[in-house]
Design a protein around this motif. Structure first.
Motif, PDB file in Angstrom:
ATOM      1  N   PHE A  10       0.727  -0.848  -0.083  1.00  5.82           N
ATOM      2  CA  PHE A  10      -0.107   0.466  -0.347  1.00  5.82           C
ATOM      3  C   PHE A  10       0.924   1.358   0.189  1.00  5.82           C
ATOM      4  N   ASN A  11       0.554   1.599  -0.774  1.00  5.06           N
ATOM      5  CA  ASN A  11       1.600   3.360  -1.140  1.00  5.06           C
ATOM      6  C   ASN A  11       0.763   4.225  -0.499  1.00  5.06           C
ATOM      7  N   LEU A  12       0.873   5.793   0.159  1.00  9.02           N
ATOM      8  CA  LEU A  12       0.342   6.480   0.804  1.00  9.02           C
ATOM      9  C   LEU A  12       0.997   7.717   0.658  1.00  9.02           C
ATOM     10  N   ASP A  13       0.431   8.597  -0.261  1.00  9.01           N
ATOM     11  CA  ASP A  13       1.461   9.886  -0.323  1.00  9.01           C
ATOM     12  C   ASP A  13       0.858  10.586   1.083  1.00  9.01           C
ATOM     13  N   ILE A  14       1.703  11.461   2.003  1.00 11.85           N
ATOM     14  CA  ILE A  14       1.916  12.446   2.868  1.00 11.85           C
ATOM     15  C   ILE A  14       2.448  13.489   3.475  1.00 11.85           C
ATOM     16  N   SER A  15       1.870  13.991   4.186  1.00 17.27           N
ATOM     17  CA  SER A  15       3.247  15.299   4.328  1.00 17.27           C
ATOM     18  C   SER A  15       4.075  14.835   5.065  1.00 17.27           C
ATOM     19  N   PRO A  16       5.415  16.591   4.417  1.00 12.84           N
ATOM     20  CA  PRO A  16       5.835  16.597   5.974  1.00 12.84           C
ATOM     21  C   PRO A  16       5.687  16.465   7.513  1.00 12.84           C
ATOM     22  N   GLU A  17       4.995  16.825   7.532  1.00 12.98           N
ATOM     23  CA  GLU A  17       4.529  16.951   9.515  1.00 12.98           C
ATOM     24  C   GLU A  17       4.175  15.481   9.762  1.00 12.98           C
ATOM     25  N   LEU A  18       2.965  14.940   9.100  1.00 10.76           N
ATOM     26  CA  LEU A  18       2.159  13.876   9.141  1.00 10.76           C
ATOM     27  C   LEU A  18       3.705  12.555   9.347  1.00 10.76           C
ATOM     28  N   ASN A  19       4.057  13.252   8.690  1.00 12.61           N
ATOM     29  CA  ASN A  19       5.010  12.086   8.393  1.00 12.61           C
ATOM     30  C   ASN A  19       6.071  12.034   9.624  1.00 12.61           C
ATOM     31  N   GLU A  20       7.071  13.143   9.851  1.00 13.30           N
ATOM     32  CA  GLU A  20       7.333  13.453  11.324  1.00 13.30           C
ATOM     33  C   GLU A  20       6.479  12.896  12.478  1.00 13.30           C
ATOM     34  N   THR A  21       5.206  12.811  12.182  1.00 16.28           N
ATOM     35  CA  THR A  21       4.464  12.374  13.405  1.00 16.28           C
ATOM     36  C   THR A  21       4.483  10.964  13.731  1.00 16.28           C
ATOM     37  N   LEU A  22       4.071  10.745  12.556  1.00 15.11           N
ATOM     38  CA  LEU A  22       4.561   9.054  12.283  1.00 15.11           C
ATOM     39  C   LEU A  22       4.881   8.035  13.176  1.00 15.11           C
ATOM     40  N   GLU A  23       6.990   8.849  12.595  1.00 12.63           N
ATOM     41  CA  GLU A  23       8.244   9.028  12.879  1.00 12.63           C
ATOM     42  C   GLU A  23       8.342   8.791  14.170  1.00 12.63           C
ATOM     43  N   GLU A  24       7.667  10.136  15.367  1.00 11.57           N
ATOM     44  CA  GLU A  24       8.131   9.872  16.796  1.00 11.57           C
ATOM     45  C   GLU A  24       7.202   9.062  17.167  1.00 11.57           C
ATOM     46  N   LEU A  25       5.493   8.878  16.709  1.00 11.07           N
ATOM     47  CA  LEU A  25       4.831   7.908  17.106  1.00 11.07           C
ATOM     48  C   LEU A  25       5.725   6.149  17.250  1.00 11.07           C
ATOM     49  N   ALA A  26       6.343   6.170  16.549  1.00  7.42           N
ATOM     50  CA  ALA A  26       6.512   4.902  15.966  1.00  7.42           C
ATOM     51  C   ALA A  26       8.148   5.032  16.743  1.00  7.42           C
ATOM     52  N   ARG A  27       8.639   6.025  17.349  1.00  9.47           N
ATOM     53  CA  ARG A  27       9.899   5.483  18.337  1.00  9.47           C
ATOM     54  C   ARG A  27       9.315   5.742  19.758  1.00  9.47           C
ATOM     55  N   LYS A  28       7.980   5.918  20.067  1.00  9.73           N
ATOM     56  CA  LYS A  28       7.465   5.300  21.309  1.00  9.73           C
ATOM     57  C   LYS A  28       6.902   4.714  21.500  1.00  9.73           C
ATOM     58  N   ILE A  29       6.489   3.939  20.740  1.00  9.05           N
ATOM     59  CA  ILE A  29       5.812   2.062  20.485  1.00  9.05           C
ATOM     60  C   ILE A  29       6.856   1.488  21.135  1.00  9.05           C
ATOM     61  N   GLY A  30       8.251   1.495  19.509  1.00  7.50           N
ATOM     62  CA  GLY A  30       9.123   0.932  19.465  1.00  7.50           C
ATOM     63  C   GLY A  30       8.574  -0.033  18.070  1.00  7.50           C
ATOM     64  N   GLY A  31       8.120   0.473  16.886  1.00  4.40           N
ATOM     65  CA  GLY A  31       7.781  -0.009  16.302  1.00  4.40           C
ATOM     66  C   GLY A  31       8.131   0.986  14.272  1.00  4.40           C
ATOM     67  N   THR A  32       7.173   0.515  13.735  1.00  3.46           N
ATOM     68  CA  THR A  32       7.841   0.918  13.096  1.00  3.46           C
ATOM     69  C   THR A  32       6.529   2.015  12.208  1.00  3.46           C
ATOM     70  N   LYS A  33       6.446   2.909  11.159  1.00  2.00           N
ATOM     71  CA  LYS A  33       4.663   3.749  10.646  1.00  2.00           C
ATOM     72  C   LYS A  33       3.669   2.923  10.422  1.00  2.00           C
ATOM     73  N   THR A  34       4.215   2.030  10.217  1.00  2.00           N
ATOM     74  CA  THR A  34       3.359   1.061   9.961  1.00  2.00           C
ATOM     75  C   THR A  34       2.796   0.204  10.528  1.00  2.00           C
ATOM     76  N   ASP A  35       3.456   0.536  11.966  1.00  2.00           N
ATOM     77  CA  ASP A  35       2.577  -0.620  12.891  1.00  2.00           C
ATOM     78  C   ASP A  35       1.639   0.444  13.844  1.00  2.00           C
ATOM     79  N   VAL A  36       1.899   1.870  13.011  1.00  5.00           N
ATOM     80  CA  VAL A  36       1.402   3.273  14.203  1.00  5.00           C
ATOM     81  C   VAL A  36       0.299   2.912  13.061  1.00  5.00           C
ATOM     82  N   LEU A  37       0.324   2.884  11.817  1.00  7.13           N
ATOM     83  CA  LEU A  37      -1.385   3.289  11.157  1.00  7.13           C
ATOM     84  C   LEU A  37      -2.322   1.927  11.090  1.00  7.13           C
ATOM     85  N   ARG A  38      -1.325   0.600  11.591  1.00  7.88           N
ATOM     86  CA  ARG A  38      -2.667  -0.166  11.842  1.00  7.88           C
ATOM     87  C   ARG A  38      -3.057  -0.100  13.621  1.00  7.88           C
TER      88      ARG A  38
END
Length: 83
Positions: A10-38
């Motif tokens: 699945f490919n998804l175009d997102i803003s740089p701000e949303l990408n930063e948010t996903l990366e921060e959340l992924a770090r906090k849960i010890g997972g990936t951006k895909t994990d955050v979305l799931r």
């Protein structure tokens, strides 16, 4: 029918701000951006299911754990997720 372990690309175009948010959340849960979305999709699904059943959806802190609780007149569903 697809097996639970079979993944669909699945490919998804997102803003740089949303990408930063996903990366921060992924770090906090010890997972990936895909994990955050799931996990986020699962929470949204649970919330909508509760709403459709005229139940209340909330997140309560219990010591070190966070609990997702779906309420009607009594607790009808209890899921826990370690943060």
């Amino acid at each position: 029918m697809k097996t639970p372990t079979e993944m669909i690309p699945f490919n998804l175009d997102i803003s740089p701000e949303l990408n930063e948010t996903l990366e921060e959340l992924a770090r906090k849960i010890g997972g990936t951006k895909t994990d955050v979305l799931r996990q986020g999709t699962t929470l949204l699904y649970l919330m909508l299911e509760a709403k459709e059943q005229d139940k209340k959806f909330g997140i309560a802190e219990i010591k070190v754990r966070f609990a997702l609780v779906v309420l009607s007149s009594t607790v009808t569903s209890f899921l826990s997720y370690r943060m």
